[in-house]
Design a protein around this motif. Structure first.
Motif, PDB file in Angstrom:
ATOM      1  N   ALA A   1       0.834  -1.196   0.000  1.00  0.00           N
ATOM      2  CA  ALA A   1       0.000   0.000   0.000  1.00  0.00           C
ATOM      3  C   ALA A   1       0.870   1.248   0.000  1.00  0.00           C
ATOM      4  O   ALA A   1       1.758   1.392   0.837  1.00  0.00           O
ATOM      5  N   ALA A   2       0.621   2.152  -0.914  1.00  0.00           N
ATOM      6  CA  ALA A   2       1.307   3.439  -0.962  1.00  0.00           C
ATOM      7  C   ALA A   2       0.349   4.536  -0.521  1.00  0.00           C
ATOM      8  O   ALA A   2      -0.866   4.349  -0.480  1.00  0.00           O
ATOM      9  N   ALA A   3       0.920   5.670  -0.169  1.00  0.00           N
ATOM     10  CA  ALA A   3       0.088   6.788   0.290  1.00  0.00           C
ATOM     11  C   ALA A   3      -0.760   7.324  -0.862  1.00  0.00           C
ATOM     12  O   ALA A   3      -0.286   7.480  -1.989  1.00  0.00           O
ATOM     13  N   ILE A   4      -2.015   7.601  -0.542  1.00  0.00           N
ATOM     14  CA  ILE A   4      -2.970   8.123  -1.521  1.00  0.00           C
ATOM     15  C   ILE A   4      -3.303   9.558  -1.149  1.00  0.00           C
ATOM     16  O   ILE A   4      -3.588   9.861   0.009  1.00  0.00           O
ATOM     17  N   VAL A   5      -3.265  10.432  -2.112  1.00  0.00           N
ATOM     18  CA  VAL A   5      -3.571  11.845  -1.903  1.00  0.00           C
ATOM     19  C   VAL A   5      -4.996  12.094  -2.379  1.00  0.00           C
ATOM     20  O   VAL A   5      -5.336  11.831  -3.541  1.00  0.00           O
ATOM     21  N   ILE A   6      -5.836  12.605  -1.470  1.00  0.00           N
ATOM     22  CA  ILE A   6      -7.235  12.907  -1.791  1.00  0.00           C
ATOM     23  C   ILE A   6      -7.419  14.419  -1.675  1.00  0.00           C
ATOM     24  O   ILE A   6      -7.386  14.957  -0.567  1.00  0.00           O
TER      25      ILE A   6
ATOM     26  N   ASN B   1     -12.860   7.506   0.445  1.00  0.00           N
ATOM     27  CA  ASN B   1     -13.197   8.282  -0.755  1.00  0.00           C
ATOM     28  C   ASN B   1     -14.673   8.651  -0.773  1.00  0.00           C
ATOM     29  O   ASN B   1     -15.050   9.764  -1.151  1.00  0.00           O
ATOM     30  N   GLY B   2     -15.519   7.717  -0.344  1.00  0.00           N
ATOM     31  CA  GLY B   2     -16.942   8.015  -0.316  1.00  0.00           C
ATOM     32  C   GLY B   2     -17.294   9.081   0.707  1.00  0.00           C
ATOM     33  O   GLY B   2     -18.099   9.986   0.431  1.00  0.00           O
ATOM     34  N   LEU B   3     -16.704   9.009   1.891  1.00  0.00           N
ATOM     35  CA  LEU B   3     -16.974  10.018   2.913  1.00  0.00           C
ATOM     36  C   LEU B   3     -16.463  11.388   2.490  1.00  0.00           C
ATOM     37  O   LEU B   3     -17.128  12.407   2.727  1.00  0.00           O
ATOM     38  N   VAL B   4     -15.274  11.442   1.877  1.00  0.00           N
ATOM     39  CA  VAL B   4     -14.738  12.733   1.429  1.00  0.00           C
ATOM     40  C   VAL B   4     -15.643  13.341   0.362  1.00  0.00           C
ATOM     41  O   VAL B   4     -15.902  14.555   0.351  1.00  0.00           O
ATOM     42  N   ALA B   5     -16.141  12.521  -0.543  1.00  0.00           N
ATOM     43  CA  ALA B   5     -17.034  13.041  -1.590  1.00  0.00           C
ATOM     44  C   ALA B   5     -18.318  13.613  -0.999  1.00  0.00           C
ATOM     45  O   ALA B   5     -18.856  14.616  -1.500  1.00  0.00           O
TER      46      ALA B   5
END
Length: 690
Positions: free
Chosen positions: A183-188, A248-252
């Motif tokens: 797992a790599a860091a994901i930028v949102i 991702n769903g919560l951020v959206a």
């Protein structure tokens, strides 16, 4: 030529036949409840090995072989049988040592030695991705109880001592687990909402789901979510694809533009004061300069307060934080300033220490990032001052005085010598013999004499005085203060003494006169005021005001008021954390020699001592002030100091307990209860024992 080849082949067969026969030699091992010593002796004869048996190796072995086995397997079979009995064999310098398994790991000749089967071997595994400390609980159940597995955190290595057959399995497990994380860091990116608020909301919502029944975190559900205020983005790292989809769903859903104008937000602060932070943020938005700060210099001594008509003495002892902060911090005027030029508005709600921010999304996001950086736990400073005063005084007096009182009622002669002050001279002793001060006093009296006016005194003809005094004073004061970084604190231990500043009496008859006095009360005792400032390198800047004052006991009945002795110090110093430095002091050595004598007669050798009075005095004063600061950056750093002071006072109370009496009743001494520390925090000490 052919005959020579046949001869050579025949010679080779004859030369190899003994080795081949020996290699294929087979033996049958059948031992039923046989002593270990006998079995080892039999295997020694078969394998031609030398054995050294520990005296603690006792017991029986059962080995049943239905078919013959190669002689080379006899030794391995013995090792397996010894392992089942809790014994092990170590090969060293051509000798096989048989000993208990628990001690065998101490005699392994070298690390990483090759071997198989049931031989004890020590291996070092270098881990490249996983933590060696976290790997130990996983491998411990897979290793024999008498063998060891330890982690060396400095280079992330595992040291394992176990049987060679088991170490092959351990090696496979370590290689399987020591893999790089995929797992790599994901930028949102976040467009409208505050990245700090979104990160706090998601962490609070999703961290509860990763905790399993025993309170630990499920590794499959573990994730890390951080806010990057510079780019207003979220940084997510997790091994679970489901977690990535949830975040991702919560951020959206959270990162949407609200339709309500004004965008009112409430930010609860953890450490900073809402009123002060609101003033700072409003100044940043409006572009106004902050009020000028007070000059950084020595602290001012505490001011006194006048109290007309008051009198008396009251003892005070306590510690209080300074109240030098502006009085308008919590008032509506400071919390409701004009709206900034950018259109936002910041209001401080001091009741719950919160900020109410009304601004656009972009402005609020910037303000929220600033609040997050300023609302941090402030360090504290514990300051210990050491005030040492050592005084030694020596004085000596010796003198002889004469007096002749004859014929005072008529004509006569009056004469004599008179030296010293009240309590020392012969005339004062004649008028009041009880006024003679301490020391050796020898006199010759001849009745009484009548002075003109009818006053009768003792007819003291001679008075000899001798006195030597030696006094030593050793005073050690250790006032302590704990305060926040950049906050002033003060401790006063002493008395509040009244000083007469004026008096007034009306003229007229006694019945109508109303006299009164004005009194100014001042603290007399020990005063310590400090204001620390912590630097990043561990150095502490201290603004200090220290004072030690006392009332001169000889001036208590003085009509003009009492006199106070005062020793004060004002300074600004830099001190390393935990180090003691001297702030200042006084080293004084005074010598006085006073001689009163009769002219000419007092200079005669030997006989001159009958006509003089000698006084000598020497006083040495050593006064030093030291200081030592301790920086406390977290909630646990104060425990050591608190427990040390607490236990010291408990010991002093125990020493001061009253002994049991035969006639008087036994009265219990109040004592502090034991100090309980629970998980790094000071627990409730309970009520003081009666």
């Amino acid at each position: 030529m052919r005959i020579w080849l046949v001869w050579l082949m025949l010679c080779g067969v004859l030369a190899l036949s003994p080795a081949a026969i020996a290699a294929e030699e087979q033996v049958s091992l059948n031992f039923v409840n046989a002593d270990i010593d006998e079995v080892i002796k039999a295997v020694s004869q078969i394998t031609k090995r030398n054995f050294l048996i520990d005296p603690r190796v006792k017991g029986t072995i059962t080995i049943v072989s239905s078919t013959p086995i190669p002689a080379s397997m006899a030794y391995d079979t013995l090792l397996s049988a010894l392992r089942l009995q809790g014994f092990a064999a170590i090969e060293s310098d051509g000798v096989t040592k048989v000993m208990p398994e628990a001690d065998a790991k101490l005699y392994i000749p070298k690390v990483g030695s090759n071997g198989g089967g049931d031989k004890l071997v020590t291996r070092v595994f270098m881990l490249h991705h996983e933590s060696a400390v976290q790997m130990v609980p996983i491998l411990r159940p897979l290793i024999a109880p008498n063998n060891v597995v330890v982690a060396y955190p400095n280079n992330n290595a595992l040291v394992v001592t176990d049987y060679a057959s088991n170490l092959k399995r351990i090696e496979q497990i370590v290689n399987t687990l020591d893999q790089p994380q995929s797992a790599a860091a994901i930028v949102i990116p976040v467009k409208y909402a505050s990245v700090v608020d979104v990160a706090q909301t998601i962490n609070r919502l999703m961290l509860d789901g990763s905790v399993i029944a025993n309170g630990s975190v499920d590794a499959s559900q573990r994730f890390m979510l951080m806010a990057d205020t510079r780019t207003n983005s979220l940084l997510l790292r997790t091994d679970s694809p489901a977690r990535i989809a949830q975040v991702n769903g919560l951020v959206a859903m959270l990162d949407v533009q609200t339709s309500t104008p004004g965008n009112i937000h409430v930010v609860y602060l953890k450490n900073a004061e809402a009123a002060q932070l609101a003033l700072t943020l409003r100044s940043v938005l409006s572009g106004d300069t902050a009020p000028p700060a007070a000059p950084s210099g020595p602290l001012s001594p505490p001011s006194s307060s006048a109290s007309p008509g008051a009198s008396g003495t009251a003892g005070t002892s306590g510690t209080s934080a300074s109240s030098s902060a502006p009085a308008t911090l919590g008032t509506p005027s400071s919390a409701t300033a004009a709206a900034p030029v950018s259109g936002g508005m910041i209001q401080a709600y001091t009741a719950s220490n919160a900020l109410i921010i009304t601004a656009s999304d972009a402005v609020y996001n910037n303000l929220r990032a600033v609040v997050e950086m300023l609302d941090v736990r402030r360090a504290q400073v514990f300051v210990e001052a050491l005030i040492v005063e050592v005084t030694a005084a020596r004085a000596a007096e010796f003198g002889i005085q004469w007096q002749a009182l004859n014929g005072l009622n008529g004509r006569g002669i009056i004469g004599g010598t008179n030296f010293g002050s009240t309590g020392q001279n012969i005339i004062g002793a004649s008028a009041n013999i009880g006024s003679v001060s301490q020391g050796l006093n020898l006199g010759i009296a001849n009745g009484t004499a009548m002075l003109p006016g009818g006053v009768t005194i003792v007819n003291l003809g001679m008075l000899a005085r001798a006195l030597e005094t030696d006094s030593n004073t050793n005073i050690l004061s250790t006032p302590n203060l704990l305060t926040l970084d950049n906050e002033e604190a003060k401790i006063i231990v002493g008395q509040n003494v009244p000083f007469i500043t004026g008096s007034y009496a009306q003229t007229g008859t006694t019945a109508t006169a109303t006299p009164f006095q004005t009194i100014d009360r001042k603290d007399v005792g020990l005063t310590l005021m400090i204001k620390p400032q912590i630097s990043q390198g561990g150095t502490v800047k201290l603004q200090i005001y220290q004072e030690v004052s006392s009332v001169d006991p000889t001036t208590v009945n003085n009509p003009g008021g009492v006199t106070t002795n005062k020793r004060s110090l004002e300074s600004t110093v830099l001190v390393d954390e935990g180090q003691i430095v001297v702030l200042g002091g006084l080293i004084q050595d005074s010598v006085g020699d006073n001689r009163n004598k009769v002219p000419l007669l007092g200079d005669i050798p030997w006989l001159g001592s009958l006509f003089r009075y000698d006084t000598r005095q020497r006083t040495k004063t050593n006064l030093m002030v030291f200081i030592r600061p301790y920086v406390m950056r977290d909630a646990h750093s104060h425990q050591g100091l608190t427990q040390d002071r607490y236990e010291y006072l408990r010991g002093e109370q125990t020493k001061g307990a009253m002994p049991s009496g035969t006639v008087l009743p036994d009265l219990p001494t109040p004592t502090l209860p034991p100090l309980s520390l629970n998980n790094g925090s000071t627990g409730s000490a309970g009520a003081v024992k009666p």
